[in-house]
Scaffold this motif. Structure first.
Motif, short mmCIF file in Angstrom:
data_model
loop_
_atom_site.label_atom_id
_atom_site.label_comp_id
_atom_site.label_asym_id
_atom_site.label_seq_id
_atom_site.Cartn_x
_atom_site.Cartn_y
_atom_site.Cartn_z
N ASN A 1 -62.55 -55.91 2.48
CA ASN A 1 -62.51 -57.36 2.36
C ASN A 1 -61.11 -57.88 2.01
O ASN A 1 -60.91 -58.61 1.04
N GLN A 2 -60.16 -57.48 2.81
CA GLN A 2 -58.78 -57.95 2.71
C GLN A 2 -58.41 -58.58 4.05
O GLN A 2 -58.84 -58.11 5.11
N ASP A 3 -57.59 -59.62 4.01
CA ASP A 3 -57.20 -60.24 5.28
C ASP A 3 -55.70 -60.49 5.34
O ASP A 3 -54.99 -60.49 4.33
N ILE A 4 -55.22 -60.69 6.59
CA ILE A 4 -53.80 -60.89 6.86
C ILE A 4 -53.68 -61.49 8.25
O ILE A 4 -54.52 -61.25 9.12
N ILE A 5 -52.66 -62.30 8.46
CA ILE A 5 -52.31 -62.73 9.81
C ILE A 5 -51.17 -61.82 10.28
O ILE A 5 -50.07 -61.85 9.72
N LEU A 6 -51.46 -60.99 11.27
CA LEU A 6 -50.48 -60.05 11.80
C LEU A 6 -49.57 -60.77 12.81
O LEU A 6 -50.05 -61.57 13.62
N VAL A 7 -48.28 -60.47 12.75
CA VAL A 7 -47.29 -61.19 13.57
C VAL A 7 -46.50 -60.22 14.43
O VAL A 7 -46.01 -59.19 13.96
N LYS A 8 -46.36 -60.58 15.70
CA LYS A 8 -45.55 -59.81 16.66
C LYS A 8 -44.59 -60.77 17.36
O LYS A 8 -44.99 -61.82 17.86
N LYS A 9 -43.31 -60.42 17.40
CA LYS A 9 -42.35 -61.18 18.19
C LYS A 9 -42.59 -60.93 19.68
O LYS A 9 -42.97 -59.82 20.07
N VAL A 10 -42.33 -61.93 20.49
CA VAL A 10 -42.47 -61.80 21.94
C VAL A 10 -41.12 -61.51 22.59
O VAL A 10 -41.06 -60.77 23.57
N ILE A 11 -40.05 -62.06 22.04
CA ILE A 11 -38.74 -62.01 22.71
C ILE A 11 -37.87 -60.84 22.25
O ILE A 11 -37.38 -60.06 23.06
N HIS A 12 -37.66 -60.71 20.94
CA HIS A 12 -36.63 -59.81 20.42
C HIS A 12 -37.22 -58.54 19.81
O HIS A 12 -38.31 -58.54 19.26
N ASN A 13 -36.42 -57.46 19.87
CA ASN A 13 -36.86 -56.16 19.35
C ASN A 13 -36.77 -56.06 17.84
O ASN A 13 -37.62 -55.46 17.19
N LYS A 14 -35.71 -56.62 17.26
CA LYS A 14 -35.45 -56.41 15.83
C LYS A 14 -36.57 -57.00 14.99
O LYS A 14 -36.90 -58.17 15.14
N ARG A 15 -37.18 -56.18 14.13
CA ARG A 15 -38.31 -56.60 13.30
C ARG A 15 -39.40 -57.23 14.14
O ARG A 15 -40.00 -58.23 13.74
N GLN A 16 -39.65 -56.63 15.31
CA GLN A 16 -40.61 -57.23 16.23
C GLN A 16 -42.01 -57.28 15.65
O GLN A 16 -42.78 -58.19 15.92
N HIS A 17 -42.38 -56.27 14.85
CA HIS A 17 -43.62 -56.33 14.09
C HIS A 17 -43.26 -56.87 12.71
O HIS A 17 -42.82 -56.14 11.84
N ALA A 18 -43.45 -58.17 12.53
CA ALA A 18 -43.01 -58.83 11.30
C ALA A 18 -43.76 -58.34 10.09
O ALA A 18 -43.26 -58.40 8.97
N ASN A 19 -44.96 -57.86 10.30
CA ASN A 19 -45.76 -57.31 9.21
C ASN A 19 -46.78 -56.35 9.80
O ASN A 19 -46.90 -56.22 11.03
N GLY A 20 -47.52 -55.68 8.96
CA GLY A 20 -48.53 -54.75 9.45
C GLY A 20 -49.27 -54.10 8.30
O GLY A 20 -48.87 -54.22 7.14
N ILE A 21 -50.34 -53.43 8.63
CA ILE A 21 -51.17 -52.72 7.66
C ILE A 21 -50.92 -51.23 7.84
O ILE A 21 -50.76 -50.75 8.96
N GLU A 22 -50.90 -50.51 6.73
CA GLU A 22 -50.72 -49.07 6.79
C GLU A 22 -51.70 -48.39 5.85
O GLU A 22 -52.04 -48.93 4.79
N MET A 23 -52.20 -47.22 6.24
CA MET A 23 -53.05 -46.43 5.35
C MET A 23 -52.58 -44.99 5.32
O MET A 23 -52.34 -44.38 6.35
N ASP A 24 -52.44 -44.47 4.11
CA ASP A 24 -52.05 -43.08 3.89
C ASP A 24 -53.29 -42.20 4.01
O ASP A 24 -54.28 -42.38 3.30
N LEU A 25 -53.26 -41.22 4.93
CA LEU A 25 -54.37 -40.30 5.14
C LEU A 25 -54.00 -38.86 4.80
O LEU A 25 -54.71 -37.93 5.20
#
Length: 303
Positions: free
Chosen positions: A100-124
């Protein structure tokens, strides 16, 4: 795959990974091969639960405000909280077994640098998971379309025609690779050295297209097996395909989840193939894909 060269903003929270044998409910409407509608945020069988503290996120937006100021919910005063992984207000679905956690995930369309502005990660890393013994990965989640945004194809076409050199032909095939109105998520499992782009690491990725016929606000379950993954070795952000049979003993140490374009590419990556010389896109206005996701539960079954 996004390589984190900057300090990650981490959130420590309890999440649920189920190591169990599961079944597919015959009553659940199947959206596509890997996605179905389910009744709640939690899996039916919750036996043999293994609880981890491995869920985190990264977030470039507050650190680079000029770069992301055109995001719809950009607000430095609130630390751009819609783009961070936060607990959702209690609801009828908010059970102890729900992430029950939420986030708005962001992807750039034009430029490569920091193209994934944010993201979720899980350590397995505690699971002793490999590409060979991954039987299934299941993730239950919701998508909220009113809080999501995909730029119109016409907006992208107009920007390219107006801001790229006049000799550049705006190829509709290229535009389609950058945008369509179906939201896309990218899930990447990673092995050793994923934070060091100079060192070879093995990855397995899956692009998940969310079609417009998905019921808004419904709980969805994504189910993947190891054969659903596109596996490859990567170094310096360049991938070389690796058959599953060749990497079955390679460990899976975690996964990352991001918003994505239909092709997984930006214009900067695709521009190399455009029929024009010397294209310079550094000043082209950025467009962003924004995809709201609420996590419900995550389960992993081992062979």
């Amino acid at each position: 795959m996004l390589i984190r060269r900057y300090q990650l903003a981490l959130v420590s929270l309890m999440s649920v990974v189920l190591i169990t044998t599961t079944f597919v409910s015959c009553s659940a409407p199947l959206i596509n091969q890997n996605l179905k509608v389910v009744s709640s945020c939690t899996a039916e069988d919750q036996s043999n639960n293994l609880t981890l503290n491995g869920l985190s996120y990264w977030h470039h937006i507050s650190r680079y405000p000029n770069e992301f100021s055109r995001l719809r919910f950009f607000n430095p005063e609130t630390e751009n909280e819609k783009y961070t992984l936060l607990p959702v207000s209690p609801s009828k679905f908010n059970k102890k077994t729900c992430i029950n956690q939420d986030i708005i995930l962001v992807k750039k369309v034009i430029h490569n640098k920091r193209q994934h502005a944010n993201g979720i990660e899980m350590d397995l890393s505690d699971l002793q998971l490999t590409y060979g013994n991954l039987d299934s990965f299941k993730m239950r989640f919701q998508i909220d379309r009113p809080l999501s945004f995909t730029p119109q194809v016409s907006s992208l076409t107009s920007i390219l025609q107006r801001q790229l050199p006049s000799q550049t032909r705006v190829d509709q095939i290229l535009v389609d690779k950058l945008l369509n109105q179906n939201m896309t998520l990218k899930l990447v499992f990673y092995g050793h050295n994923h934070s060091d782009h100079k060192t070879m690491t093995v990855n397995g990725k899956k692009l998940v297209e969310l079609l417009p016929n998905l019921p808004d606000g419904a709980w969805l379950e994504l189910e993947l097996t190891n054969t659903d993954l596109n596996t490859y070795w990567e170094k310096d952000w360049q991938g070389t395909a690796a058959p599953l049979a060749d990497i079955i003993d390679q460990p899976i140490l975690g996964f990352i989840l991001m918003a994505e374009t239909p092709s997984g590419k930006t214009l900067e990556s695709l521009a190399k193939n455009m029929d024009s010389n010397g294209i310079d896109i550094k000043d082209v206005d950025e467009l962003f894909i924004e995809t709201y996701i609420r996590l419900g539960s995550i389960s992993i079954n081992k062979k």
